[in-house]
Design a protein around this motif. Sequence first.
Motif, PDB file in Angstrom:
ATOM      1  N   VAL A  17       0.861  -1.179   0.000  1.00 56.23           N
ATOM      2  CA  VAL A  17       0.000   0.000   0.000  1.00 56.23           C
ATOM      3  C   VAL A  17       0.898   1.229   0.000  1.00 56.23           C
ATOM      4  O   VAL A  17       1.746   1.387   0.886  1.00 56.23           O
ATOM      5  CB  VAL A  17      -0.932   0.022   1.228  1.00 56.23           C
ATOM      6  CG1 VAL A  17      -1.813   1.260   1.185  1.00 56.23           C
ATOM      7  CG2 VAL A  17      -1.787  -1.238   1.265  1.00 56.23           C
ATOM      8  N   THR A  18       0.728   2.049  -1.000  1.00 56.57           N
ATOM      9  CA  THR A  18       1.516   3.277  -1.119  1.00 56.57           C
ATOM     10  C   THR A  18       0.609   4.461  -0.839  1.00 56.57           C
ATOM     11  O   THR A  18      -0.474   4.571  -1.430  1.00 56.57           O
ATOM     12  CB  THR A  18       2.102   3.406  -2.539  1.00 56.57           C
ATOM     13  OG1 THR A  18       2.958   2.280  -2.781  1.00 56.57           O
ATOM     14  CG2 THR A  18       2.912   4.675  -2.689  1.00 56.57           C
ATOM     15  N   VAL A  19       1.036   5.307   0.079  1.00 50.86           N
ATOM     16  CA  VAL A  19       0.217   6.458   0.441  1.00 50.86           C
ATOM     17  C   VAL A  19       1.003   7.741   0.193  1.00 50.86           C
ATOM     18  O   VAL A  19       2.158   7.871   0.599  1.00 50.86           O
ATOM     19  CB  VAL A  19      -0.294   6.358   1.893  1.00 50.86           C
ATOM     20  CG1 VAL A  19       0.836   6.191   2.897  1.00 50.86           C
ATOM     21  CG2 VAL A  19      -1.140   7.568   2.270  1.00 50.86           C
ATOM     22  N   LEU A  20       0.340   8.672  -0.478  1.00 51.63           N
ATOM     23  CA  LEU A  20       0.970   9.931  -0.849  1.00 51.63           C
ATOM     24  C   LEU A  20       0.573  11.030   0.124  1.00 51.63           C
ATOM     25  O   LEU A  20      -0.565  11.094   0.587  1.00 51.63           O
ATOM     26  CB  LEU A  20       0.532  10.350  -2.252  1.00 51.63           C
ATOM     27  CG  LEU A  20       1.342   9.836  -3.431  1.00 51.63           C
ATOM     28  CD1 LEU A  20       2.771  10.364  -3.378  1.00 51.63           C
ATOM     29  CD2 LEU A  20       1.325   8.319  -3.507  1.00 51.63           C
ATOM     30  N   THR A  21       1.532  11.898   0.364  1.00 50.64           N
ATOM     31  CA  THR A  21       1.240  13.058   1.184  1.00 50.64           C
ATOM     32  C   THR A  21       2.202  14.184   0.796  1.00 50.64           C
ATOM     33  O   THR A  21       3.043  14.022  -0.081  1.00 50.64           O
ATOM     34  CB  THR A  21       1.376  12.728   2.676  1.00 50.64           C
ATOM     35  OG1 THR A  21       0.945  13.852   3.445  1.00 50.64           O
ATOM     36  CG2 THR A  21       2.830  12.434   3.049  1.00 50.64           C
ATOM     37  N   GLY A  22       2.038  15.298   1.463  1.00 52.16           N
ATOM     38  CA  GLY A  22       2.926  16.413   1.204  1.00 52.16           C
ATOM     39  C   GLY A  22       3.531  16.914   2.507  1.00 52.16           C
ATOM     40  O   GLY A  22       3.202  16.411   3.590  1.00 52.16           O
ATOM     41  N   ASP A  23       4.392  17.901   2.406  1.00 50.77           N
ATOM     42  CA  ASP A  23       5.024  18.431   3.612  1.00 50.77           C
ATOM     43  C   ASP A  23       4.012  19.130   4.507  1.00 50.77           C
ATOM     44  O   ASP A  23       4.250  19.289   5.698  1.00 50.77           O
ATOM     45  CB  ASP A  23       6.155  19.403   3.240  1.00 50.77           C
ATOM     46  CG  ASP A  23       5.676  20.512   2.320  1.00 50.77           C
ATOM     47  OD1 ASP A  23       5.444  21.635   2.821  1.00 50.77           O
ATOM     48  OD2 ASP A  23       5.516  20.254   1.112  1.00 50.77           O
ATOM     49  N   GLY A  24       2.892  19.542   3.944  1.00 54.80           N
ATOM     50  CA  GLY A  24       1.842  20.150   4.767  1.00 54.80           C
ATOM     51  C   GLY A  24       1.056  19.087   5.516  1.00 54.80           C
ATOM     52  O   GLY A  24       0.902  19.156   6.734  1.00 54.80           O
ATOM     53  N   ALA A  25       0.582  18.095   4.812  1.00 56.83           N
ATOM     54  CA  ALA A  25      -0.256  17.078   5.438  1.00 56.83           C
ATOM     55  C   ALA A  25       0.503  16.245   6.455  1.00 56.83           C
ATOM     56  O   ALA A  25      -0.086  15.723   7.405  1.00 56.83           O
ATOM     57  CB  ALA A  25      -0.871  16.180   4.368  1.00 56.83           C
TER      58      ALA A  25
END
Lengths: 315, 299
Positions: free
Chosen positions: B137-145
């Motif tokens: 399972v690959t989950v994407l996020t950003g430096d904000g989240a």
Amino acid sequence: MPNYITAVNQMIRSAVLKVPGICMYGQNINNGTFISGLTKNLAAPADGVILNVSNSENTLCGMGFGMMLSGVSAIYFVKQLDFMLLGLDHFVNTYNFIRCYYDLNKLGRFSIIMLVCDQGRQGPQSSCNSYGDFCSIARIPCYTVTNDQDTPRILESQLTAPGFRMMALSSRLCRTEFLQLQTVLAAPDCSVFQYTEGRDVTIACFNFALPEGYRLVRELAAAGLQASLFSVNYVPNIDWAPVVRNAGVTRRLVVIDDSKSVHLAGHGLVEAAVRAVPGCRHHVVARGANVDFGMCQDNLPIDFAALVSRVQQWC
Amino acid sequence: MNDSIQTILAREVLQLRAWQHQVNESLKAKALGLAVHMAFGHEAIAVAVSHMLEDSDRLVLSHRNIAYNLARAGDLRPLYDEYKGLPSGLGGGRMGTMNLANPARGVAYTSSILGNNFCVACGLALGFKLKHQAGLVTVLTGDGAMEEGTFYESLDIAQSKGLRVLFIVENNQCAMSSTIPERRCAIKIDRLCQAFGVSYDLLTGNLVFDYAARLQELRRRIMETSVPVCIEVDLLNLYRHAGATPGFPGDPMIIDLKNGLVVREDKYDPVYVLKQHLPADEYAALEQPLLAQARAWSA
């Protein structure tokens, strides 16, 4: 008869054995007080598992929905309703995504079973006792388990029903004798249960007010009056018909709700009853706006003598 | 990596850029009723992730999902129709841009709520583990989240329960309209991961071939060890991070298909990086038809 928490625990233990592959998790689920006895001696069914997890309520709620997507059914056992405020985002948003995108029949089932801290003297931050608000804001079904009739029916039907739901126990009732009642009516969706049939008044109990409603039935009987007793759970788009039909016969409705919320689900029932039964006498027993959220007894104060007197006057 | 795979990867990065330009031109023309979180600058990682995924894997996205959804769909039309609210759209015209998923292509969940997707990813991975199913399972996020507490909690749970989760932090240095220094202290993601025993890796340079090879290695490692990995990707969102679409009257930032596919001539533009990496004739052979197609669409 065992006490409430022991009886409900036994029923939970029995019900989960019929759900193969289920994942049951919670903080201290299998040690310490076993969540005040809620999960004592819990055993996993075939291919099931019990997981002790960290203090991460928001994440644990989301995790349950993730398991749904993988096809695994899960129960998250929770110490108190207040903790579920941290998971509200998932009830409102994550679940909404899931039911928009997926066929719930093809997913795992997710249930949260929790205690409500309504035994008083727990402080201001253990004060949330109305899970009906969660039902309302997230449009999910929420059930109280209060007696030997509703508990097994709710567990048997809901743990395997598609989708997500919450079930709640009352801490206040934990050490009390488990109510033994008769069932006159049980709605297929467990939204409404009727326990007695009487011609003089209809009593509808919300949240954890059933013991008070049952006491009112007995006190009315002592005064020569016969009451129909209902307990009502929180189900979106609930069908009030069973209660309203009964109110159409008695033409008198008493709603008892021990929730601390400002908006009560029982108001919706009163509105439905008054519309369907013009001239229906009605009275709502609730806390009022100036609830003491501090160190206090959590029982809903009821002047039963005055209530009986009111019903007598109606009659 | 052999030449044919390289060509495929390069073409997909350029195609992704071309499609984003097409969407952007529509936004500038006010042809779409919705806001779209564009992902210019995210193409290399998006294509590399898409290539890494196997049928048993799942992808969990965030509101800035356009690059990943385009990579997985392999076609602009389903997304574009969704943005138009058409029944032929990827979500039947009901999901908008921020909740757009594609379960048939492994995009199991997309969240517009910051950080909400981490724990759903953990639940998916836990479910696979309990069912003895192979699947990353690959989950994407950003430096904000990743500032959300559930990021921390999810690292804990993924490591504690031995879950096959790949966390990807697209660090574009910006959340809404605030840069990292404007809103918080620096967070050393490598040290945060070390604290939890989660493996950490850094991807930088935006060359899709490097990213694809590295992700394949990391996938193998996760599947063998069941130790989650967190990757930080050094990139920039070559766009106004939040606010009006570049090119709108009065907006000084210009992103225009007339100027070609490249938006920025440095390491933060994966298309420019490819252009520098590939022989000129090879790059031109890939770019020209895509550019022509994009311009014809937008005309």
